[in-house]
Design a protein around this motif. Structure first.
Motif, PDB file in Angstrom:
ATOM      1  N   ALA A   1       0.943  -1.068  -0.032  1.00 22.61           N
ATOM      2  CA  ALA A   1      -0.005  -0.005  -0.005  1.00 22.61           C
ATOM      3  C   ALA A   1       0.961   1.322  -0.038  1.00 22.61           C
ATOM      4  O   ALA A   1       0.606   2.240  -0.748  1.00 22.61           O
ATOM      5  N   LEU A   2       1.827   1.226   0.880  1.00 21.10           N
ATOM      6  CA  LEU A   2       2.667   2.460   1.062  1.00 21.10           C
ATOM      7  C   LEU A   2       3.691   2.588  -0.284  1.00 21.10           C
ATOM      8  O   LEU A   2       3.745   3.705  -0.836  1.00 21.10           O
ATOM      9  N   GLY A   3       4.039   1.534  -0.782  1.00 20.72           N
ATOM     10  CA  GLY A   3       4.660   1.525  -2.042  1.00 20.72           C
ATOM     11  C   GLY A   3       3.994   2.097  -3.475  1.00 20.72           C
ATOM     12  O   GLY A   3       4.204   3.067  -3.955  1.00 20.72           O
ATOM     13  N   SER A   4       2.572   1.600  -3.387  1.00 19.85           N
ATOM     14  CA  SER A   4       1.874   2.070  -4.604  1.00 19.85           C
ATOM     15  C   SER A   4       1.475   3.423  -4.172  1.00 19.85           C
ATOM     16  O   SER A   4       1.555   4.152  -5.353  1.00 19.85           O
ATOM     17  N   ALA A   5       1.304   4.110  -3.114  1.00 19.05           N
ATOM     18  CA  ALA A   5       1.053   5.477  -2.859  1.00 19.05           C
ATOM     19  C   ALA A   5       2.213   6.335  -3.163  1.00 19.05           C
ATOM     20  O   ALA A   5       2.089   7.404  -3.754  1.00 19.05           O
ATOM     21  N   LEU A   6       3.293   5.771  -3.149  1.00 13.81           N
ATOM     22  CA  LEU A   6       4.601   6.388  -3.035  1.00 13.81           C
ATOM     23  C   LEU A   6       4.966   6.766  -4.685  1.00 13.81           C
ATOM     24  O   LEU A   6       5.442   7.802  -5.046  1.00 13.81           O
TER      25      LEU A   6
ATOM     26  N   ILE B   1       2.905  10.112  -2.594  1.00 13.62           N
ATOM     27  CA  ILE B   1       2.159  10.209  -1.467  1.00 13.62           C
ATOM     28  C   ILE B   1       2.561   9.613  -0.337  1.00 13.62           C
ATOM     29  O   ILE B   1       2.670   8.001  -0.473  1.00 13.62           O
ATOM     30  N   ASN B   2       2.849   9.908   0.896  1.00 14.98           N
ATOM     31  CA  ASN B   2       3.396   9.103   2.034  1.00 14.98           C
ATOM     32  C   ASN B   2       2.169   8.640   2.860  1.00 14.98           C
ATOM     33  O   ASN B   2       1.654   9.484   3.613  1.00 14.98           O
ATOM     34  N   LEU B   3       1.976   7.455   2.964  1.00 12.35           N
ATOM     35  CA  LEU B   3       0.788   6.983   3.826  1.00 12.35           C
ATOM     36  C   LEU B   3       1.490   6.398   5.159  1.00 12.35           C
ATOM     37  O   LEU B   3       2.891   6.613   5.459  1.00 12.35           O
TER      38      LEU B   3
END
Lengths: 482, 78
Positions: free
Chosen positions: A252-257, A261-263
Motif C-alpha cells: 500500500a505504501l509503495g503504491s501510494a509513493l 503520497i506518504n501513507l
C-alpha cells in the motif's frame, strides 16, 4: 482487486501513466476513477454505493458542523454524523450477528419464529473508511482541521485505492494536502515505491502463505495435536499475520509513493516490544492511534476523577471496541478484552515494577530487555489463539493442551506439507532475515545507498526467490475480512 | 510568570523530578515519563490546585504547556 493478483500489476502502471500524462488540475479525477474501478473490481456493486453514501454524508455533516454557530449545534452535528456512519457500519458488518442474537433470544423465550438470520454482506474496506470518516468529523469538531469544501478530494481521501481495502487509516489533515499537492516526478519515490511493492509481495506470497500451510494444518484440526505442535503453530501464526499484514502495508505504501503520497507506516518491529503498551505503539499503528485518540483519550478524561480505575476502565472499553471492530465473534471480543486487561493491569503494577527494576539496578540491562520481549511476545501470542481459532472450544482446547506433553511431542504437522516444504520454509526464513538485516529493518532508503553490485545481488536473489519459492495459489490477505 | 512557577511545582511533584523547568513550548516529548497515564494525574492535580475544570475539547487539543497555561489563565481570571 487484491494487491497479490496479476490484475493489480497491470492496473497500477496504467493508472500511473494516465496520472502522469494528464494535467495537474484533473489528476484527482484519475485517482478517484481508478479507486472506484479498483473497488468495483470486487464485483460487489453495493459497496460502491456504500462508499459514496459515506462520502456524501460525512462531507455534508462536516460542512454543517463548521457552519453551526453554537457549541450545542456543533455537538449535534458531530454526533449525527458519527451516528450515521456507525449505522452504516452496523448494517454492513454486524446485522447478521445481531439478527442471529435476536432470533436466539426469541427462541429462548419460546416465541415461535421461523425467521432465518440475515445473510452476511460483503463489507471489505467499509470499517476502514468509516473510521476515517469519523476521525474527519472529530477533527473538524475539535478545530484541528477545516472542513474540505471540494467533494472530489474528500471522496478521494476516503477512497484512495492503495489504502482503501485494509488501511492504513489516514487522517484528513495528513492525506488531503498530499492529494492536492502538485505532482513532480521523483525518481527516488518511484524506485522506493516499486521496491516496497516487491518486498510486500515477498512477505505475503513467499513467507505468510507458506507459514499459513502449517498453521492451517493445526488450527483447522486442533484436537489431533497437543503440546509443542500447538505452541509452534501459534508462534507460526503470530509471524504469518505479521508478514501478511505488514506485507500488504508495504505494498500500500509503495503504491501510494508512486504518486508522491506518504501513507502512515503501520508496523515497527512489533515483536521486539518490551511491554503490551509498547506492542500497541508498534502494531497496526494507524488503527491503535485511532482508538487511542478517539476512544481511549476522551473516556480517560471523562473518568479522570477515578484516576487509575478510570484509566483502566477506559482501556478495557477501548480494546473491547477494538475486538468488535475486527468482527462480531466471541474470539475477537476475547482477543480485544485480553489486550485491554493486560494494559489495565499494567496501570496498577507499572509504578511498582519501575521501582523494583531501579532497586535491583537492572533498568537498562540486556537481560531485562530480553525477558520483557519474551514475556510480551507470549502474552500477545496467547491472545492470538482466540483471534485465530475456529471457535471458542478450539481456543480453550489449545490453551489447556499447549503444555500437555503426555501424548508426546507430535510434530507431524511440520511434515504435513512434505519434507521439501520444510527445507524451503527454512530457506525462505533465512533469506527474509538476510534481506531484512541488509536493508536495516525495512529502511528502504538505506538499501538504495548500497553499492550497485550488492543491490544487483539482492534484487536477483529476491526475484529468484519469488519465482521459485512463492505460493502462487491465490489466498486473501487476513485483514481483508476486517 | 507566577502561574508558570505554580504549574512547574505541580509538574515536579507529579513526575517526581525536582529538575523540571517548563516553558510554554514544552511538550510531552520533553519530559521523561509524561505519557497518557501520568497525563491524567497531571490534569487532575492542576484542576484540584486551581479549583477549575477543563472541558473535553480543551483536554483533547492541548499541544504544549503554553496551551495549558492559557487555558488555566482564562479560567482563574474569570
Amino acid at each position: 482487486m487484491p494487491f497479490n493478483s496479476l490484475k493489480y500489476f497491470l492496473f497500477l502502471p496504467i493508472v500511473y501513466l494516465a496520472f502522469y500524462f494528464i494535467g495537474q488540475r484533473v489528476r484527482w479525477v484519475v485517482l478517484l476513477a481508478a479507486s472506484l474501478l479498483f473497488y468495483a473490481a470486487l464485483n460487489v456493486p453495493y459497496l460502491l454505493i456504500v462508499l459514496m453514501l459515506v462520502a456524501i454524508t460525512t462531507y455534508t455533516f462536516g460542512i454543517l458542523l463548521d457552519r453551526a454557530k453554537t457549541t450545542k449545534a456543533r455537538r449535534t452535528m458531530l454526533w449525527s454524523g458519527i451516528a450515521a456512519n456507525i449505522f452504516i457500519l452496523i448494517i454492513m458488518k454486524y446485522l447478521p450477528a445481531l439478527s442471529k442474537g435476536i432470533i436466539g433470544l426469541s427462541k429462548l423465550f419460546s416465541f415461535n419464529t421461523q425467521t432465518q438470520p440475515i445473510r452476511a454482506l460483503v463489507a471489505i474496506g467499509v470499517s476502514y473508511y468509516i473510521f476515517q470518516a469519523i476521525s474527519y468529523l472529530a477533527d473538524v469538531y475539535l478545530e484541528i482541521i477545516k472542513p474540505e469544501r471540494h467533494i472530489g478530494y474528500f471522496a478521494l481521501y476516503l477512497a484512495f485505492f492503495p489504502k482503501l481495502l485494509q488501511g492504513p487509516i489516514e487522517r484528513a489533515g495528513g492525506l488531503i494536502p498530499q492529494l492536492k499537492a502538485r505532482y513532480e516526478f521523483n525518481y527516488n519515490n518511484m524506485r522506493l515505491g516499486i521496491l516496497m511493492c516487491a518486498w510486500g509481495l515477498f512477505k505475503k506470497i513467499v513467507i505468510a502463505d507458506r507459514l499459513g500451510l502449517y498453521v492451517n494444518a493445526v488450527y483447522n484440526n486442533v484436537h489431533v495435536f497437543s503440546g509443542l505442535s500447538l505452541l509452534l503453530a501459534t508462534y507460526a501464526y503470530a509471524f504469518q499475520i505479521y508478514m501478511d499484514f505488514s506485507g500488504y502495508t508495504d505494498m500500500a505504501l509503495g503504491s501510494a509513493l508512486l504518486f508522491n503520497i506518504n501513507l502512515t507506516q503501520n508496523f515497527n518491529s512489533p515483536y521486539t516490544a518490551t511491554s503490551v503498551a509498547d506492542f500497541w505503539r508498534r502494531w497496526h499503528i494507524s488503527f491503535s492511534r485511532w482508538i487511542f485518540d478517539y476512544i481511549f483519550k476522551p473516556l480517560q478524561m471523562q473518568w479522570r476523577d477515578r484516576r487509575n480505575w478510570g484509566t483502566a476502565a477506559a482501556l478495557i472499553v477501548t480494546f473491547f471496541v477494538s475486538g468488535i471492530w475486527h468482527g462480531a465473534s466471541c474470539g475477537f471480543v476475547i482477543w480485544g478484552l485480553l489486550h485491554g486487561l493486560y494494559l489495565a493491569c499494567s496501570v496498577f503494577y507499572r509504578p511498582y515494577q519501575k521501582k523494583l527494576h531501579k532497586t535491583l539496578r537492572i533498568e537498562k540491562t540486556w537481560f531485562l530487555r530480553a525477558w520483557q520481549i519474551f514475556v510480551t511476545f507470549n502474552l500477545v501470542c496467547f491472545a492470538w489463539v482466540f483471534f485465530r481459532a475456529e471457535n471458542l472450544a478450539d481456543a480453550f482446547y489449545i490453551i489447556t493442551n499447549i503444555f500437555n506433553y503426555i501424548k508426546g511431542a507430535r510434530l507431524e504437522f511440520l511434515l504435513s506439507q512434505g519434507e521439501d516444504e520444510l527445507v524451503i520454509l527454512a530457506i525462505v526464513v533465512f533469506i527474509y532475515w538476510i534481506i531484512s538485516a541488509t536493508i536495516k529493518r525495512c529502511d528502504f532508503a538505506s538499501f538504495i545507498k548500497l553499492s550497485i553490485y550488492m543491490k544487483c545481488l539482492i534484487v536477483y536473489a529476491f526475484i529468484a526467490t519469488i519465482l521459485i519459492l512463492a505460493k502462487f495459489k491465490h489466498t486473501d490477505f487476513i485483514y481483508f475480512n476486517f | 510568570m507566577e502561574l508558570q512557577n505554580k504549574v512547574n511545582q505541580i509538574f515536579r511533584k507529579v513526575f517526581d523530578d525536582g529538575d523540571i523547568n517548563i516553558t510554554p513550548e514544552t511538550t510531552a516529548n520533553d519530559i521523561d515519563g509524561w505519557d497518557s497515564l501520568s497525563h491524567v494525574n497531571l490534569i487532575v492535580a492542576i484542576e484540584t490546585k486551581f479549583k477549575i475544570r477543563f472541558s473535553q475539547k480543551e483536554l483533547l487539543t492541548f499541544k504544549n504547556v503554553g496551551d495549558l497555561l492559557k487555558s488555566i489563565n482564562s479560567k482563574i481570571t474569570v
